[in-house]
Design an enzyme around this catalytic site. Structure first.
Site, PDB file in Angstrom:
ATOM      1  N   ARG A 162     -26.997  25.230  21.925  1.00  0.00           N
ATOM      2  CA  ARG A 162     -28.405  25.567  22.172  1.00  0.00           C
ATOM      3  C   ARG A 162     -29.268  24.947  21.080  1.00  0.00           C
ATOM      4  O   ARG A 162     -29.227  25.371  19.922  1.00  0.00           O
ATOM      5  CB  ARG A 162     -28.586  27.085  22.189  1.00  0.00           C
ATOM      6  CG  ARG A 162     -29.995  27.567  22.561  1.00  0.00           C
ATOM      7  CD  ARG A 162     -30.095  29.067  22.427  1.00  0.00           C
ATOM      8  NE  ARG A 162     -31.349  29.589  22.953  1.00  0.00           N
ATOM      9  CZ  ARG A 162     -31.548  29.938  24.215  1.00  0.00           C
ATOM     10  NH1 ARG A 162     -30.582  29.803  25.109  1.00  0.00           N
ATOM     11  NH2 ARG A 162     -32.714  30.410  24.623  1.00  0.00           N
ATOM     12  N   ARG A 188     -32.957  24.202  19.563  1.00  0.00           N
ATOM     13  CA  ARG A 188     -34.341  24.654  19.594  1.00  0.00           C
ATOM     14  C   ARG A 188     -35.051  24.130  18.346  1.00  0.00           C
ATOM     15  O   ARG A 188     -34.457  24.031  17.271  1.00  0.00           O
ATOM     16  CB  ARG A 188     -34.431  26.189  19.622  1.00  0.00           C
ATOM     17  CG  ARG A 188     -33.973  26.811  20.937  1.00  0.00           C
ATOM     18  CD  ARG A 188     -34.901  26.455  22.065  1.00  0.00           C
ATOM     19  NE  ARG A 188     -34.588  27.088  23.324  1.00  0.00           N
ATOM     20  CZ  ARG A 188     -33.841  26.554  24.279  1.00  0.00           C
ATOM     21  NH1 ARG A 188     -33.288  25.362  24.069  1.00  0.00           N
ATOM     22  NH2 ARG A 188     -33.630  27.166  25.410  1.00  0.00           N
TER      23      ARG A 188
END
Length: 468
Positions: free
Chosen positions: A182, A184
């Site tokens: 993930r 970000r």
């Protein structure tokens, strides 16, 4: 099984630093609070929330159920960020996951043309009016893409001009103990001071090497010794290694997942003709269509239907009845001017399955708010030859349905939420909320680094004032 990411809230963190921070209790405002990913990390560091803002009704209900004690709480529900102006407190930190849809492909990348994108103007205004000691804002990696360069630069420059040293970096949840790929972007600021100051630096990746079985229950914990293969076996040649392989795909090892897609190749790609009884001739026809459908000679789309005449140039002895048999098997259909695969979208997968990960995989793909067709195998498959690996997977995992969908509990573990957290009672809503949330350990380590800078700068500033 006792997952690594469970038990007491976030027990992998340094207790001496926690004690230090608790003695220097700081305050924060939680913007775009969601279900409280930022808050869990900041409270563990000793922070006190003064107010929160979240307009989604379901998310606000979960947030309040987990964090708000209506008898003793003196914090304020700040409502819509567009209505927030001067706040009545001294604030150490302002944090928040600013809505990401305007900057993601899934959200059509509207940027500042999307009303949600313009919420950055409110974020900048709130920071400028209230002058916290620092801030942390999170968004999708897409915000940093070249197509958004002008908007991203505007955000950074505006926050800098508000009186802050501003830095940004794309962080991956995997690097902070979670088996999730993930990425970000985090924008971090601390107040610019006239005196000597310590500059903020992003935390370094942890030395942990998480596996899916650390975070997901009811799957095998068996490790597999991976065989190394030359590119001639995996890709058909040294010059045929796909350039777009991800971080968790080794160029000399079999993948830790199988993707279900008729329009892609690869040693761990499952096609519908692998799952349906088909002859070698039918498999050959499907492969010819797959390998040529993206050729510009058949059209300008990323995938083009091929007519019978087109296919005849590629397979001179092709009979129309052979295509009709593949149509009856629901592998191909006639579309526009020619034949195309029924399963022609990677996101849709095949039979409701997009990917199945092995339990020993380092990381699962990014959890999203829109849901996922990603599953996890309950058993491990020995990494033998590519053909045997694929055959065993279909026989032992797919045919016998020895794989599982992700539960709400799995979502929570993969995002680093503590066991005691109470999710939304409706499964689909709960998964959406976890998919929207920040990964708690990432925020913890990021905030820990920022607080060290803020506390030291405040100490230096007090020392300078007293010496004068």
């Amino acid at each position: 099984m006792n997952p690594v990411i469970s038990g007491e809230q976030l027990k992998l963190f340094n207790p001496h630093l926690l004690k230090s921070f608790c003695q220097n209790r700081f305050t924060f405002i939680d913007l775009f609070a969601g279900i409280g990913g930022f808050r869990i990390a900041l409270e563990k560091l000793g922070g006190k929330c003064l107010g929160y803002s979240e307009i989604d009704r379901d998310a606000r209900e979960v947030y309040q159920k987990n964090f708000i004690n209506y008898v003793n709480s003196d914090e304020i529900d700040l409502g819509d960020v567009k209505q927030i102006h001067h706040l009545p407190w001294r604030i150490d930190l302002i944090v928040g996951g600013v809505p990401c849809q305007p900057w993601s492909i899934a959200g059509k990348s509207g940027g500042f043309d999307d009303p949600r994108g313009r919420l950055w103007f409110d974020v900048i205004r709130i920071v400028e009016l209230n002058q916290p000691q620092g801030f942390i804002f999170e968004n999708v990696k897409g915000l940093t893409d070249p197509r958004h360069q002008k908007s991203f630069s505007y955000i950074l420059e505006s926050l800098t001009n508000s009186g802050y040293q501003v830095q940004w970096k794309v962080l991956n949840s995997y690097d902070f103990g979670l088996p999730q790929d993930r990425q970000r972007v985090f924008i971090v600021g601390n107040k610019t001071l006239d005196n000597d100051r310590i500059f903020f630096d992003f935390p370094q990746p942890l030395k942990q090497k998480p596996k899916l079985y650390n975070a997901i229950n009811h799957i095998s914990c068996q490790e597999v010794i991976k065989t190394k293969f030359p590119p001639e076996i995996l890709y058909g040649g040294k010059n045929k290694i796909p350039p777009a392989r991800g971080r968790f795909q080794k160029i000399d090892e079999l993948n830790d997942f199988f993707i279900f897609a008729d329009i892609r190749g690869g040693h761990t790609t499952i096609h519908s003709w692998d799952l349906i009884r088909t002859s070698e001739r039918e498999k050959y026809i499907c492969e010819v269509l797959r390998k040529n459908r993206r050729s510009k000679k058949y059209g300008n789309k990323d995938g083009n239907p091929l007519s019978f005449a087109d296919l005849l140039t590629l397979i001179p002895d092709l009979k129309l009845r052979e295509l009709e048999k593949l149509v009856k098997k629901n592998i191909i259909h006639y579309k526009e001017r020619g034949y195309e695969f029924v399963n022609s979208k990677i996101s849709s997968g095949i039979n409701g399955i997009s990917k199945i990960f092995m339990p020993y995989a380092d990381a699962i793909s990014t959890l999203t708010a829109t849901g996922t067709k990603v599953f996890v195998s309950k058993i491990a498959i020995p990494c033998q030859t590519p053909d045997e690996y694929k055959r065993l997977f279909i026989k032992e995992v797919y045919r016998k349905r020895r794989f599982k969908s992700l539960t709400v509990k799995d979502y929570a573990q993969l995002q680093g939420f503590p066991d005691y957290f109470i999710p939304h009672p409706e499964e689909r809503t709960a998964k959406k909320q976890f998919g929207n949330a920040v990964s708690v350990p990432v925020v913890f380590h990021l905030t820990q680094s920022l607080l060290l800078v803020i506390l030291q700068n405040e100490t230096n500033q007090s020392r300078d004032i007293s010496s004068n």
